[in-house]
Scaffold this active site. Structure first.
Site, PDB file in Angstrom:
ATOM      1  N   GLU A 125       0.855  -1.190   0.000  1.00  0.00           N
ATOM      2  CA  GLU A 125       0.000   0.000   0.000  1.00  0.00           C
ATOM      3  C   GLU A 125       0.894   1.244   0.000  1.00  0.00           C
ATOM      4  OE1 GLU A 125      -2.818   0.406   3.204  1.00  0.00           O
ATOM      5  OE2 GLU A 125      -3.741   2.145   2.276  1.00  0.00           O
ATOM      6  N   GLY A 257       3.645   2.205  10.902  1.00  0.00           N
ATOM      7  CA  GLY A 257       3.355   1.359  12.055  1.00  0.00           C
ATOM      8  C   GLY A 257       3.113  -0.095  11.688  1.00  0.00           C
ATOM      9  N   ALA A 258       2.175  -0.317  10.776  1.00  0.00           N
ATOM     10  CA  ALA A 258       1.793  -1.682  10.459  1.00  0.00           C
ATOM     11  C   ALA A 258       0.936  -1.679   9.206  1.00  0.00           C
ATOM     12  CB  ALA A 258       0.996  -2.283  11.615  1.00  0.00           C
ATOM     13  N   MET A 259       0.672  -2.893   8.687  1.00  0.00           N
ATOM     14  CA  MET A 259      -0.088  -2.992   7.438  1.00  0.00           C
ATOM     15  C   MET A 259      -1.035  -4.180   7.477  1.00  0.00           C
ATOM     16  SD  MET A 259      -0.718  -1.820   4.445  1.00  0.00           S
ATOM     17  CE  MET A 259      -1.977  -2.586   3.447  1.00  0.00           C
ATOM     18  N   GLU A 260      -2.260  -3.911   7.037  1.00  0.00           N
ATOM     19  CA  GLU A 260      -3.369  -4.858   7.199  1.00  0.00           C
ATOM     20  C   GLU A 260      -3.494  -5.917   6.103  1.00  0.00           C
ATOM     21  OE1 GLU A 260      -3.738  -1.498   6.440  1.00  0.00           O
ATOM     22  OE2 GLU A 260      -5.402  -1.207   5.036  1.00  0.00           O
ATOM     23  N   ASN A 261      -2.413  -6.316   5.418  1.00  0.00           N
ATOM     24  CA  ASN A 261      -2.504  -7.329   4.357  1.00  0.00           C
ATOM     25  C   ASN A 261      -3.405  -8.485   4.783  1.00  0.00           C
ATOM     26  OD1 ASN A 261      -0.134  -5.943   3.187  1.00  0.00           O
ATOM     27  ND2 ASN A 261       0.885  -6.873   4.942  1.00  0.00           N
ATOM     28  N   HIS A 293      -6.360  -2.088  15.324  1.00  0.00           N
ATOM     29  CA  HIS A 293      -6.588  -1.328  14.088  1.00  0.00           C
ATOM     30  C   HIS A 293      -6.407  -2.224  12.850  1.00  0.00           C
ATOM     31  CE1 HIS A 293      -6.417   2.409  11.580  1.00  0.00           C
ATOM     32  NE2 HIS A 293      -5.670   1.617  10.811  1.00  0.00           N
ATOM     33  N   GLU A 294      -5.263  -2.888  12.776  1.00  0.00           N
ATOM     34  CA  GLU A 294      -4.992  -3.699  11.575  1.00  0.00           C
ATOM     35  C   GLU A 294      -5.983  -4.860  11.488  1.00  0.00           C
ATOM     36  OE1 GLU A 294      -3.181  -2.096   9.689  1.00  0.00           O
ATOM     37  OE2 GLU A 294      -2.156  -0.850  11.157  1.00  0.00           O
ATOM     38  N   HIS A 297      -9.308  -3.739  10.154  1.00  0.00           N
ATOM     39  CA  HIS A 297      -9.297  -3.508   8.711  1.00  0.00           C
ATOM     40  C   HIS A 297      -9.802  -4.732   7.944  1.00  0.00           C
ATOM     41  CE1 HIS A 297      -7.727   0.391   7.683  1.00  0.00           C
ATOM     42  NE2 HIS A 297      -6.534   0.238   8.233  1.00  0.00           N
TER      43      HIS A 297
HETATM   44  N1  B3K Z   1      -2.939   1.017   5.646  1.00  0.00           N
HETATM   45  C1  B3K Z   1      -1.628   1.149   6.230  1.00  0.00           C
HETATM   46  C2  B3K Z   1      -0.921   2.385   5.847  1.00  0.00           C
HETATM   47  C3  B3K Z   1      -0.241   2.336   4.536  1.00  0.00           C
HETATM   48  C4  B3K Z   1       0.627   3.547   4.325  1.00  0.00           C
HETATM   49  C5  B3K Z   1       1.180   3.618   2.964  1.00  0.00           C
HETATM   50  N2  B3K Z   1       2.100   4.729   2.820  1.00  0.00           N
HETATM   51  C6  B3K Z   1      -1.659   1.024   7.712  1.00  0.00           C
HETATM   52  C7  B3K Z   1      -2.922   1.383   8.365  1.00  0.00           C
HETATM   53  O1  B3K Z   1      -3.432   2.472   8.278  1.00  0.00           O
HETATM   54  O2  B3K Z   1      -3.484   0.536   8.995  1.00  0.00           O
HETATM   55 ZN    ZN Z   2      -5.354   1.811   8.851  1.00  0.00          ZN
END
Ligand code: B3K
Ligand code: ZN
Length: 854
Positions: A125, A257-261, A293-294, A297
């Site tokens: 992302e 911080g983190a990513m919701e893959n 949060h993640e 998502h």
């Molecule tokens: N969706 C990601 C953020 C991605 C940032 C890209 N530059 C984390 C979050 O908001 O949960």
């Molecule tokens: Zn988010």
């Protein structure tokens, strides 16, 4: 301006066109190699409209072969230009196969597939997938993914459910159609801390937190937080998890911080690893919140995603709102609300009032990564809170159920979101939509009129200042929660929400026995600046009697701010304020965490804003001196009480990160912060030696730094923790954030030369640069040395990791607030950046916008 810089053409919301092809399935095969990873992609398309097949492709992707239904198109049938690959595609259904090679070891931008400590990981992302393989890299193209990974590394992960796990190879299948930005792959020597969760319908889900060998003992809290999140989303939103496994991986090099893959969240290790010795109470709270949060998502972002990146707030604003509710339920709602408002004001208001202001749903961007902002996230969350307040809890629940039913599997828009609320509640939200489209923080002015015979009239006017590209701001609907308190402290009118829809509007209350004190904007019911005439005794009254804890805290905060602003102009500390603090300290019934928030003085930046707001020029050194003086005065006036608080709030026994013990520690440390000014660092020294947890240890260390007595403690801290990266980050950060302003830039230069300043690591860079910019008077040094230092490092970072450089450049966003000399220096620093060759699109967009403030 340099001609060779990447495309500066803005992407515009109104240009949105649906993709002319459907993508039914994506099959990927990776042969991992640090320098030459091969990727074979098999994409099953079907034409649904006219036009060529346009795929996104990053500069670093070496395309080796391309075929359609097994045949290679000839040279006239396809072309690669800039970041796109255009192919003449047939009608009907067809399969495109591409093979390409990329070099993860050269990827320092941490976007796409890269290496972190010998481990392969991804961040896609917003537009990172195009750096892996050619693809329609846009959120409205969704497909189920099947992924094969070949590598000698022991752990091979991707999204969805595991199909095959064999030596040297793994296959993953993700049945839920998803856009490319949610793709993830991880391969490395990792260990799992595992658990499981049984969903409300009885399905068992395997949970794993993957960390580097040796880090397992610090992963337990993340696992517990995940289990709490899964339960909470079922209980509160009725949302159940939808795969057999949920994996979280901790990575040391991560841009945010983190990513919701989907099914494979990737986290900055800072937001996973915690032990009492290495993490603070604030770290624990943040870990729980971000894990939530993640995880949340999975429904708000993954099952329902965004049509295009302009709709980013659709998933981010809503998911932040949900994580705020979660933390509030796990901890204290009153404290959480105040913390959220503090964060909103210090980051989002600042953004909204400066050159980087943009609507919650922007209408154009050059680099989308520059729009993952406090406005999209935190103000986006406030909009959800306002909607909930306007339609009520029941209306909100109905609307959310309808949203999940109607849009599951969709790439949706803000229009879809608002229509759901309109359909579920019958309310017209046309005016509310302005909150999404119009930038700027409304200024709400309240005047009171008491007729002497029982009628109180509240007159409100709203006005939103112009922001870049938007001059006219029609009135918005503003929910204003008010309560009325009689002079003896009884609440005569409990919280009532007034709905303001016009530029000017009045509301009356009748049948009042005496003139009440108005408690306004309770719970911070709208993200506005409230202006009202209330003298110090009125504020002190609310601080003592308001039943709404936000409004109570706010009254104290205003009082402190007013006192400080007057002191910067030469006044002595206000007696009324000092008395109110005494009364507060004597409130034995108050929650310690709440008291701690009340005791904390507004940061220097907030005082600067208040001074600028009164059309004066803030002087950072005078602000620093006034704040120090007030803290010292509070400490001398209330020394005995503060000592008692310090003693009584020591938490006995084994450290626990729960809200109650954390609250006591925060009150104790707030008292220490004040006492430090009168005992020359004695209590801080003692605490530094005796502390068995990082919360107290780092607080004691920062107090010692502030009084210039930290040499010994800094040496021992470094010795004790030099092998724990996340703690070394703190060591860098604290030395700058709490340095005496006159030393800050010199300390920053010294630390930048330290062998551990591994600046390509995003956390380490943020620790040093963020530590300095946090030091208000230090960063805004009159000689411009803080600006020069920042500019120098932004340029250096830009060629390595443009996202980080661009993000850290926002420290310049308030540069026009200060005196001419400082402005000249800041402008020169910004111009130096703009003149540099080969600036990234990220940094050049940011600095251009910052520079336009002049
Ligand atoms: N969706 C990601 C953020 C991605 C940032 C890209 N530059 C984390 C979050 O908001 O949960
Ligand atoms: Zn988010």
């Amino acid at each position: 301006m340099n001609e060779s810089r990447p495309s500066q053409t803005p992407t515009v919301l109104s240009d949105y066109r649906p993709y002319p092809f459907l993508l039914h399935r994506t099959r990927l095969a990776f042969d991992l190699d640090p320098k030459a990873t091969k990727i074979r992609a098999e994409l099953e398309f079907e034409r649904r409209d006219n036009g060529s097949l346009v795929l996104d492709i990053g500069q670093g992707v070496d395309l080796r072969s391309l075929s359609i239904d097994g045949a290679q198109p000839d040279a006239s049938q396809w072309r690669r230009e800039g970041e796109t690959l255009t192919i003449d595609a047939p009608n009907g259904a067809f399969t495109l196969i591409t093979e390409c090679v990329i070099d993860p070891s050269a990827n320092t931008a941490c976007e796409g597939l890269y290496l972190s400590n010998g481990m392969f990981c991804t961040q896609c992302e917003a537009e990172g997938f195009r750096h892996i393989t050619p693809y329609p890299d846009r959120p409205d193209v969704m497909a189920p993914f099947e992924v094969t990974i070949r590598s000698d590394l022991p752990v091979l992960l991707s999204n969805g459910n595991p199909v095959t796990q064999a030596e040297g190879h793994a296959v993953w299948n993700d049945p839920w159609p998803k856009p490319a930005y949610l793709f993830a792959l991880v391969a490395g020597d990792l260990r799992a801390v595992s658990g499981d969760f049984t969903t409300q319908s009885g399905k068992q889900v395997d949970l794993n937190i993957w960390v580097r060998p040796g880090d397992e003992p610090r992963a337990g809290y993340a696992l517990e937080s995940l289990i709490r999140s899964m339960k909470w989303d079922e209980d509160v939103y009725g949302r159940e998890y939808d795969l057999d496994v949920f994996n979280i991986v901790a990575v040391d090099d991560f841009n945010m911080g983190a990513m919701e893959n989907k099914g494979l969240n990737i986290f900055n290790s800072k937001l996973v690893l915690a032990s009492p010795e290495t993490a603070t109470d604030a770290d624990y709270e943040r870990i729980e919140g971000v894990i939530g949060h993640e995880y949340f998502h999975n429904w708000t972002g993954n099952r329902i995603t965004c049509r295009d990146w302009f709709q980013l707030c659709l998933k981010e604003g809503l998911t932040v709102f949900r994580d705020q509710q979660f933390t509030s339920d796990m901890r204290s709602p009153a404290v959480k609300r105040i913390e959220d408002v503090l964060a909103l004001r210090s980051r989002q208001f600042r953004e909204d009032q400066g050159p980087l202001a943009h609507p919650v749903r922007p209408e154009s961007y050059i680099e989308i990564n520059n729009f993952y902002t406090a406005t999209v996230y935190e103000k986006g969350a406030e909009l959800i809170g306002m909607l909930k307040r306007l339609v009520g809890d029941d209306g909100y629940r109905k609307a959310l159920n309808l949203y999940f039913d109607r849009h599951d599997g969709d790439a949706a828009t803000i229009e879809d979101w608002l229509t759901v609320f309109e359909d579920a509640t019958g309310r017209d939200l046309t005016q509310f939509k302005r909150w999404y489209t119009d930038a700027g923080t409304p200024v709400l002015t309240m005047q009171e009129d008491w007729d002497g015979t029982g009628r109180l009239t509240l007159r409100f006017s709203q006005q939103t200042p112009p922001t870049p590209g938007q001059t006219d701001k029609p009135p918005r609907v503003i929910p204003i929660a008010v309560g009325l308190i009689s002079p003896n402290g009884d609440e005569v009118v409990p919280t009532t929400v007034l709905e303001m829809t016009a530029a000017e509007q009045e509301f009356t209350f009748d049948g009042l026995a005496t003139r009440p004190v108005v408690s306004a904007l309770r719970g911070f019911s709208a993200p506005v600046v409230l202006k009202r005439n209330l003298d110090a005794s009125g504020r002190a009254f609310l601080l003592a009697h308001d039943t709404d804890s936000f409004a109570r805290w706010e009254a104290g905060r205003q009082l402190a701010r007013d006192t400080l602003v007057a002191m910067v102009a030469g006044a002595e500390p206000d007696r009324e304020y000092l008395g109110a603090v005494g009364q507060l300290l004597a409130d034995g019934a108050a929650d310690p965490a709440f008291l701690a928030l009340c005791l904390r003085l507004p940061p220097e930046e907030e005082i600067a804003v208040a001074i600028a707001d009164a059309d004066d020029i803030p002087d950072p050194d005078a602000i620093h001196a006034a704040r120090e003086k007030l803290a010292t005065q509070i400490a001398t006036t209330h020394e005995d009480t503060l000592r008692a608080i310090y003693r009584e709030n020591a938490v006995a026994g084994t450290y626990r990160p729960d809200a109650e013990s954390a609250g006591k520690r925060s009150l104790r440390l707030a008292a220490l912060d004040l006492l430090n000014r009168v005992d020359g660092g004695k209590a801080a020294q003692d605490l530094y030696r005796s502390a068995d947890n990082m919360t107290e240890r780092s607080a004691a260390l920062s107090r010692l730094i502030a009084v210039g007595q930290a040499d010994e403690a800094l040496t021992s801290f470094y010795k004790d923790f030099k092998d724990v990266r996340l703690v070394v980050d703190k060591w860098f950060m604290l030395q700058l954030a709490f340095a005496r302003p006159e030393d800050a830039v010199a300390v920053a230069r010294d630390l930048a030369a330290h062998p551990d300043f591994d600046w390509k690591n995003p956390n380490r860079f943020r620790a040093l640069i963020g530590g300095l910019t946090e030091n208000h008077a230090g960063f805004h040094a009159a000689d411009g040395s803080g600006y020069d230092f920042l500019a120098e490092w932004l340029l250096r970072m830009d060629s390595v990791n443009p996202q980080i450089a661009a993000r850290m450049s926002s420290a310049f966003e308030s540069w026009t607030r200060y005196d001419n000399l400082r402005q000249e220096r800041a402008k020169a620093a910004l111009d130096r950046i703009l003149d540099a060759p080969d600036l990234s699109r990220n940094l050049s967009e940011m600095v251009t916008r910052l520079r336009e403030a002049a």
